[in-house]
Write a protein that holds these residues in place. Sequence first.
Motif, mmCIF file in Angstrom:
data_model
loop_
_atom_site.group_PDB
_atom_site.id
_atom_site.type_symbol
_atom_site.label_atom_id
_atom_site.label_comp_id
_atom_site.label_asym_id
_atom_site.label_seq_id
_atom_site.Cartn_x
_atom_site.Cartn_y
_atom_site.Cartn_z
ATOM 1 N N UNK A 101 -7.466 0.740 -5.759
ATOM 2 C CA UNK A 101 -8.631 -0.695 -6.162
ATOM 3 C C UNK A 101 -8.441 -1.285 -4.508
ATOM 4 N N UNK A 102 -7.436 -2.009 -3.848
ATOM 5 C CA UNK A 102 -6.439 -2.438 -3.115
ATOM 6 C C UNK A 102 -7.276 -1.950 -1.555
ATOM 7 N N UNK A 103 -7.352 -0.425 -2.145
ATOM 8 C CA UNK A 103 -7.876 0.251 -0.698
ATOM 9 C C UNK A 103 -9.563 0.928 -0.216
ATOM 10 N N UNK A 104 -9.634 0.972 -1.368
ATOM 11 C CA UNK A 104 -11.155 1.503 -0.975
ATOM 12 C C UNK A 104 -12.280 0.172 -0.828
ATOM 13 N N UNK A 105 -11.094 -1.272 -1.396
ATOM 14 C CA UNK A 105 -11.340 -2.598 -1.251
ATOM 15 C C UNK A 105 -11.649 -2.643 0.322
ATOM 16 N N UNK A 106 -10.187 -2.793 0.598
ATOM 17 C CA UNK A 106 -10.087 -2.382 1.901
ATOM 18 C C UNK A 106 -11.105 -2.329 2.864
ATOM 19 N N UNK A 107 -11.205 -0.372 2.550
ATOM 20 C CA UNK A 107 -12.540 0.051 2.984
ATOM 21 C C UNK A 107 -14.042 -0.287 3.363
ATOM 22 N N UNK A 108 -14.030 -1.733 2.320
ATOM 23 C CA UNK A 108 -15.397 -2.139 2.543
ATOM 24 C C UNK A 108 -15.270 -3.059 2.561
ATOM 25 N N UNK A 109 -14.574 -4.045 3.265
ATOM 26 C CA UNK A 109 -14.024 -4.640 4.149
ATOM 27 C C UNK A 109 -14.323 -4.632 4.776
ATOM 28 N N UNK A 110 -13.655 -4.087 5.777
ATOM 29 C CA UNK A 110 -13.498 -3.831 7.297
ATOM 30 C C UNK A 110 -15.286 -2.903 7.723
ATOM 31 N N UNK A 111 -15.738 -1.937 6.874
ATOM 32 C CA UNK A 111 -17.057 -2.339 6.905
ATOM 33 C C UNK A 111 -17.884 -3.351 6.745
ATOM 34 N N UNK A 112 -17.977 -4.265 5.951
ATOM 35 C CA UNK A 112 -18.699 -5.148 5.120
ATOM 36 C C UNK A 112 -18.207 -6.152 6.847
ATOM 37 N N UNK A 113 -17.158 -6.772 7.127
ATOM 38 C CA UNK A 113 -17.200 -7.648 8.695
ATOM 39 C C UNK A 113 -17.607 -7.487 9.694
ATOM 40 N N UNK A 153 0.116 -6.272 7.543
ATOM 41 C CA UNK A 153 0.986 -5.612 6.406
ATOM 42 C C UNK A 153 1.108 -4.545 6.306
ATOM 43 N N UNK A 154 0.350 -3.354 6.462
ATOM 44 C CA UNK A 154 0.850 -1.645 6.244
ATOM 45 C C UNK A 154 1.687 -1.717 7.647
ATOM 46 N N UNK A 155 1.716 -2.665 8.539
ATOM 47 C CA UNK A 155 2.427 -1.812 9.327
ATOM 48 C C UNK A 155 3.600 -2.173 9.279
ATOM 49 N N UNK A 183 1.273 -0.937 -0.091
ATOM 50 C CA UNK A 183 0.012 0.251 -0.310
ATOM 51 C C UNK A 183 0.359 1.430 -0.003
ATOM 52 N N UNK A 184 0.675 2.675 -0.641
ATOM 53 C CA UNK A 184 1.334 3.530 -0.871
ATOM 54 C C UNK A 184 0.807 4.522 0.008
ATOM 55 N N UNK A 185 1.210 4.731 0.723
ATOM 56 C CA UNK A 185 0.397 5.822 1.812
ATOM 57 C C UNK A 185 0.314 7.274 1.269
ATOM 58 N N UNK A 186 1.960 7.421 0.389
ATOM 59 C CA UNK A 186 1.959 8.650 -0.184
ATOM 60 C C UNK A 186 0.815 9.466 -1.275
ATOM 61 N N UNK A 187 -0.355 7.745 -2.168
ATOM 62 C CA UNK A 187 -0.677 8.350 -3.680
ATOM 63 C C UNK A 187 -2.156 8.595 -2.167
ATOM 64 N N UNK A 188 -1.977 7.666 -1.065
ATOM 65 C CA UNK A 188 -3.717 7.620 -0.150
ATOM 66 C C UNK A 188 -3.749 9.034 -0.341
ATOM 67 N N UNK A 248 0.309 -7.726 -13.005
ATOM 68 C CA UNK A 248 1.518 -6.652 -12.555
ATOM 69 C C UNK A 248 0.088 -5.411 -12.721
ATOM 70 N N UNK A 249 -1.235 -5.219 -11.908
ATOM 71 C CA UNK A 249 -1.647 -3.541 -11.974
ATOM 72 C C UNK A 249 -1.350 -2.918 -10.069
ATOM 73 N N UNK A 250 -0.381 -3.740 -9.326
ATOM 74 C CA UNK A 250 -0.384 -3.096 -8.409
ATOM 75 C C UNK A 250 0.195 -2.002 -8.242
#
Length: 412
Positions: A152-164, A251-253, A70-75, A142-144
């Motif tokens: 996609x990665x981070x918005x998916x994680x946000x959705x999943x966190x809310x979903x769980x 993993x983010x840590x 995850x690229x936090x500068x982009x985020x 090779x799109x990571x």
Amino acid sequence: MLGRLASRFGMPAVVGELSAGLLLGPTLLDHVAPGLAAWLMPKQADQFHLLDAVGQIGVLLLVGVTGIEVDFLLLRRRATTVLRVATAGLLLPLGLGVATGLLLPASLIPQGADRVVFALFLGVAMCLSAMPVIAKTLTDMRLLHRNIGQLILVTGMVDDAFGWLMLSIVAAMAATALHAATIVVSVLTVLAIVLAAATVGRPTVRLALRLAERTGGSTGVVTVAVTVMVACGAVTQALGMEAIFGAFVGGVLVGSSGGVPPATLVPLKTIVLAFFAPLFFATAGLRVDLTALGRPVVLLAGLVVLTVAVVGKFAGAFLGGLTSRLSRWEALALGAGMNARGVVEIVIAMVGLRLGVLGTETYTVVVMVAIITSLMAPPILRFAMRRVEYTAEESLRADQSDASLAHRAGFG
């Protein structure tokens, strides 16, 4: 073998890896050659538990390795985009899923199950994305390192966190009456996990990684990284959340700590992508039986739910992308990536079956949605990303990835 075959046909290896479980499990082999299936895959619970244990390690490490990228500068620059896409990608499929659950025939709802709880559960299943499948698909294609891949990665994680979080609430509703305390505790748990990771976890992991590199080199770093991911998964599991969420935080840590050069983690990524991840996807396929779709009412319900799931997630992510001033091709790629439900939805279906919220038919329908949406993602992603130009930032990220691959070759 099937992963390599899928790659030869221009699809991510995860498609073939998941198909391996379908071919060797109750979907095909149990019906075509039951004697061979019983010899090859015995039905004893203890043997399946062993497979599940290895598969669970695989999915935790896969999601953890994804968190490292995850690229936090982009985020930080695209925080508004992430928020808009995640919100639209959540609310639209959630609302459509609940409405569909309220309208499905009563014959598809298990006896004794409350229709409102059933509808809420279906809505949660529709709004989730599959972090393991998304991670593997983006890696295989090779799109990571692309900006859209990161979104996609981070918005998916946000959705999943809310979903769980929603899943824990719906599960409580299925078991007992819903109380305000249940919602408050669940929300506070998520906030506490994030706060602890940011304040205590990050400096602690940074210190541990630096000590490991000085004393044990790459081997020590990999050991600490694996320990952090699995431990974070165990903590969130113990707190009533999903272990996948904790592994991603771990993993983010590791990735954001700045404690070690990224190349030292290449051996970990190699073994995860080459062994653990394929085994996890194949094991997940062994639990699936698609033969129930032979009943017309189940098949029709499946097509309706599939249409609602695809339209809801695609439209939500697409509109969120357009309102954030992304191009239509970038918005299309966002919708394609977040539409993949994969084995996370299969896990959700298994939870619903265990709680009595889903019956055999609706369980099969949810699994069908998971598989088909995962198969849809790669070709649409490839089609859209061909029309999205590389940026200088993406080129730099790609060069760093290639350097890691070169280091891996030297390590071998």
